[in-house]
Scaffold this active site. Structure first.
Site, short mmCIF file in Angstrom:
data_model
loop_
_atom_site.label_atom_id
_atom_site.label_comp_id
_atom_site.label_asym_id
_atom_site.label_seq_id
_atom_site.Cartn_x
_atom_site.Cartn_y
_atom_site.Cartn_z
N LYS A 284 4.59 -7.89 7.26
CA LYS A 284 3.70 -6.94 7.92
C LYS A 284 2.96 -7.65 9.05
O LYS A 284 2.47 -8.77 8.88
CB LYS A 284 2.70 -6.40 6.89
CG LYS A 284 2.03 -5.09 7.23
CD LYS A 284 1.27 -4.61 6.01
CE LYS A 284 0.65 -3.25 6.23
NZ LYS A 284 -0.07 -2.79 5.02
N GLU A 370 -1.93 7.72 -8.35
CA GLU A 370 -3.16 8.47 -8.57
C GLU A 370 -3.16 9.21 -9.92
O GLU A 370 -4.19 9.33 -10.57
CB GLU A 370 -3.38 9.48 -7.44
CG GLU A 370 -3.74 8.84 -6.11
CD GLU A 370 -2.52 8.42 -5.31
OE1 GLU A 370 -2.69 7.86 -4.20
OE2 GLU A 370 -1.38 8.65 -5.78
N ARG A 398 -2.58 15.00 -6.00
CA ARG A 398 -1.54 14.45 -6.85
C ARG A 398 -1.99 14.28 -8.28
O ARG A 398 -1.17 14.20 -9.19
CB ARG A 398 -1.09 13.10 -6.29
CG ARG A 398 -0.92 13.09 -4.78
CD ARG A 398 -0.08 11.95 -4.32
NE ARG A 398 1.33 12.27 -4.48
CZ ARG A 398 2.31 11.53 -4.01
NH1 ARG A 398 2.05 10.41 -3.37
NH2 ARG A 398 3.56 11.88 -4.19
#
Length: 635
Positions: A284, A370, A398
Site C-alpha cells: 500500500k 460488523e 450490515r
C-alpha cells in the site's frame, strides 16, 4: 508523448512492450499523486495496485470478463486505463468522477457498492448466470483485499464458489497486510505464510497418476500413505489448505509489483477454467515515500495535500466529533473497568485508537466483520461487560439483525456509536449514514441519542453506558462539532429548549447536528413575525412525552433530521402525536428516500433543504404566503 497518453482503453495496454509497461506504471503513480493530492481521495490503496490492475486488463477482456472490485476504493487505476483519465480533475466532486466504481460512468464498472466483502457473492452470481446462459468463455474476476477476507460474507461466498468446479472464476486476494489498519486475526497470519510450490505439486501429481494406474491393493495403500504425508507437509510448510479444504485451487503468493509474474499467474488461473485463488502481495502506498512512511494507514485516504511533502494544505483547528467521542470514552474507561471497545478494522477512523492504547486488554479489533462485532458485544454484555461498538453509520446496516435479535431481544447493555451519520458527501451513496434512524427506530427497547454539540455528546455517551437493560445508540455526523448550543430550559424527561419562549406558533424539533441550522432558521422566521420554539430531544427514541405535550395548540410542528424521511424521527413523532390524539399540522424535513450522488456535504444538505435557509423556506411554504410578506401569523 507519454505512454499514459496513449492508453485510452484496455486494448491499448496489450499493445505495449515490456519497457513501455515499466514506464506506464511510473507515469500512473505520478498521475495519481498529482490528481488525488488536488482533490483528496484514496491514494495509498491505488498506488499499491498499479501493476496488478494493468495485468488484469492485459489478461482479461473487460467488460466481457467482468472485474468486480471489493469495496472499490482501489479502482482509480482501473478508471485510468478504461478511458476516464481526463476526468480526474473532478474526482469526488459534484458531477465529477466517483471515488468508487460507478455503473453510470463506464461499462467496465460492474458494481458500485463500496461495502466490503460483497465482491465474491457478486462474482458467484455472475458466474452462475454465465453458466446458465451457456456463456462458458467468460471469466469472472473478483479483486478482494486481505482485510475484506476477515468478513464472514466472503467465506459464505467461497463455500458456494467452490461447488462450481467448471465455472471460470479468478479470485485475486490483494494482500497488503492492511484494510484501513494492519489486518488482524488468524486469517492474516495464515495468508502471511502461504507459499507457491509448483515443483512439489508436480511431483505429487505424478506420483498420484503412477500409483493410481495400479489396480492392486499395494498401489492404493501406498498412495493413501503418501497422500496423508502430503497433507501433513502442506499444513506445516505451506498451509494453502485454507482454500484447498474448500476445494479451491490456490496460486501464490505472487509479487504484485512484478508485472510479468503477476500477468503469468493470472493467465494460468484464467486457463484453468474453474475457480482459482491468486494470492498477490502488494505494498500500500507503493512508490510515494510519504505514503510508505505513513505509519497510521499508509495514506489510505487523504484530504487535499501538497504532493511534494504529503502534508495537508488546509489544516483545520476545529475539533471534530470523533475526537470528542474518543477523549470522553477514554475518560469513561479510566473510571469503569467494565467498559470495553470494539472496532471492525477501523480503530483510527472511529476514534478508538486512543482507548486501545490506554486499555489494550479492553480493545477488540474483529476485522471487517460488523455482524460479528455486534454479536460478540452481546456476549461481552452477557459476561458482565459494557461494550461500546464504534462503526460508521452506513455499516450499521450490515449488523442490523445482530442488533435486533442478539442484543435487543436479550435486553443486553451494548452501546453503538455511529460515526458519520447523516450525509457524508464525497464518498457517495453507499457511505451516507442516512439509514440509521430508520433502522434503529424499529428495534424494541432501543434508546437513541443524537447530540447537538460537544457537551451533549459527552453527556449522552455517559448516559448511554449507564443503561443496563437494553441497547443504546449515540449518533453524530462527519466533520467539526461547531459552536456550543446552550439550553434555555430542560424538561423533566430531558428535552432541551434552545430557542423561544415555550409557547410559540411553531415548534421545531431539531435532531442532533440539525439543531444549529434550525436555530438559525428560527431567527430568520422571527424577522417575518413568526414565533418559533426550537427543542432538542437529545434522546430521540423513544419519543419523549414532553414533545407530544408541547405540540398541543401549535400551528405547526416541524421535525428536522439528517436521515431518510421514511421511518425516521419525523415518522416517529407523527405516530406519537396520532396515538395521543394531538391534532396539529406537521412537517417533516429530512433526506429524500433515494440514493444520493456524490457531492460535498454542504451541497447535499442544501439540496435537501437542510440548511437554515432551506428550513425557513419549508416552514414559510407550509404556513402560507402571508409569511413571505411579513404578516404576523395569528393563532
Amino acid at each position: 508523448m507519454s505512454v499514459l497518453d496513449q492508453v485510452n482503453g484496455p486494448s491499448d495496454l496489450r499493445a505495449l512492450g515490456p519497457d513501455e509497461m515499466v514506464r506506464l506504471c511510473g507515469e500512473i503513480r505520478e498521475f495519481l499523486i498529482r490528481k488525488v493530492s488536488a482533490t483528496g481521495g484514496h491514494l495509498g490503496p491505488n498506488l499499491g495496485v498499479v501493476e496488478l490492475t494493468i495485468a488484469l486488463h492485459r489478461v482479461f477482456d473487460s467488460p466481457r470478463d467482468p472485474i468486480v472490485f471489493d469495496t472499490g476504493h482501489q479502482s482509480y487505476v482501473h478508471k485510468i486505463v478504461t478511458g476516464r483519465r481526463d476526468q480526474f480533475d473532478g474526482l469526488r466532486t459534484r458531477g465529477g468522477l466517483s471515488g468508487y466504481p460507478c455503473r453510470a460512468e463506464s461499462d467496465h464498472d460492474v458494481v458500485e457498492s463500496s461495502h466490503a466483502t460483497s465482491s465474491l457473492s457478486y462474482a458467484d452470481g455472475l458466474a452462475k448466470a454465465f453458466s446458465l446462459r451457456g456463456e462458458t468463455d467468460r471469466t469472472v474476476v473478483a479483486v478482494i483485499g486481505d482485510g475484506a477476507m476477515t468478513g464472514g460474507m466472503a467465506w459464505e461466498a467461497l463455500n458456494n464458489i467452490a461447488a462450481g468446479k467448471d465455472r471460470p472464476m479468478v479470485i485475486v486476494v490483494n494482500d497488503n497486510g492492511r484494510s484501513y489498519s494492519p489486518t488482524i486475526g488468524g486469517l492474516a497470519e495464515r495468508l502471511g505464510v502461504l507459499r507457491l510450490q509448483p515443483a512439489y505439486e508436480k511431483a505429487m501429481d505424478h506420483t498420484k497418476r503412477t500409483l493410481g494406474a495400479r489396480k492392486d491393493i499395494v498401489g492404493k495403500a501406498v498412495y493413501s500413505i503418501l497422500h496423508g504425508i502430503k497433507t501433513g507437509l502442506k499444513d506445516v510448510v505451506s498451509p494453502q489448505e485454507l482454500f484447498a479444504d474448500l476445494g479451491l485451487k490456490y496460486m501464490g503468493p505472487v509479487d504484485g509489483h512484478n508485472l510479468a509474474a503477476t500477468e503469468a499467474a493470472l493467465r494460468l488461473a484464467k486457463d484453468f477454467g474453474g475457480p482459482v485463488v491468486v494470492h498477490v502481495v502488494t505494498r500500500k502506498g507503493m512508490g510515494y515515500v510519504h505514503a510508505e512512511n505513513n505509519v497510521a494507514d499508509l495514506m489510505h485516504a487523504t484530504g487535499v495535500i501538497d504532493p511534494d511533502t504529503g502534508r495537508p494544505l488546509s489544516a483545520s483547528s476545529a475539533v471534530d466529533w470523533t475526537s470528542v467521542f474518543s477523549d470522553e470514552l477514554c475518560e469513561i474507561g479510566a473510571e469503569r473497568d467494565d467498559v470495553v471497545a470494539i472496532t471492525a478494522a477501523m480503530a483510527g477512523p472511529t476514534g478508538l485508537t486512543a482507548f486501545g492504547d490506554r486499555f489494550p486488554d479492553r480493545m477488540f479489533d474483529v476485522g471487517i466483520a460488523e455482524q460479528h462485532a455486534v454479536a460478540s458485544a452481546a456476549g461481552l454484555a452477557l459476561g458482565g461487560m459494557h461494550p461500546v461498538v464504534a462503526v460508521y453509520s452506513t455499516f450499521l446496516n450490515r449488523a442490523f439483525d445482530q442488533l435486533l435479535m442478539d442484543v435487543a431481544l436479550l435486553g443486553q447493555p451494548v452501546t453503538l456509536v455511529l460515526d458519520r451519520s447523516g450525509v457524508t458527501g464525497p464518498d457517495g451513496a453507499s457511505h451516507n449514514g442516512m439509514w440509521d434512524l430508520s433502522l434503529t427506530g424499529i428495534v424494541p427497547g432501543v434508546r437513541v441519542a443524537a447530540p447537538r454539540d460537544a457537551e451533549t455528546l459527552r453527556a449522552e455517551l455517559r448516559e448511554a453506558v449507564e443503561v443496563t437493560d437494553g441497547p443504546t445508540v449515540v449518533r453524530f455526523p462527519k466533520g467539526s462539532v461547531g459552536e456550543p448550543v446552550p439550553a434555555l430550559a430542560t424538561s423533566t424527561d430531558g428535552v432541551d429548549r434552545v430557542h423561544g419562549s415555550g409557547d410559540a406558533d411553531v415548534l421545531v424539533v431539531g435532531v442532533g447536528s440539525m439543531v444549529a441550522p434550525s436555530l438559525a432558521a428560527a431567527r430568520e422566521l422571527e424577522t417575518a413575525g413568526v414565533t418559533v420554539d426550537v427543542v432538542d430531544p437529545r434522546w430521540v427514541y423513544p419519543v419523549p412525552h414532553s414533545i407530544v405535550d408541547s405540540a398541543r395548540g401549535r400551528q405547526l410542528v416541524v421535525t428536522v433530521e439528517d436521515n431518510g424521511l421514511h421511518g425516521g424521527v419525523g415518522s416517529a413523532v407523527s405516530a406519537s402525536l396520532e396515538r395521543a390524539g394531538v391534532k396539529v399540522d406537521r412537517l417533516a424535513l429530512g433526506i429524500p428516500q433515494e440514493f444520493l450522488d456524490h457531492a460535498s456535504r454542504g451541497e447535499i444538505l442544501a439540496d435537501a433543504g437542510l440548511t437554515a435557509e432551506g428550513i425557513a423556506r419549508g416552514i414559510r411554504q407550509r404556513l402560507g404566503d402571508r409569511v413571505e410578506s411579513g404578516d404576523r401569523v395569528e393563532s
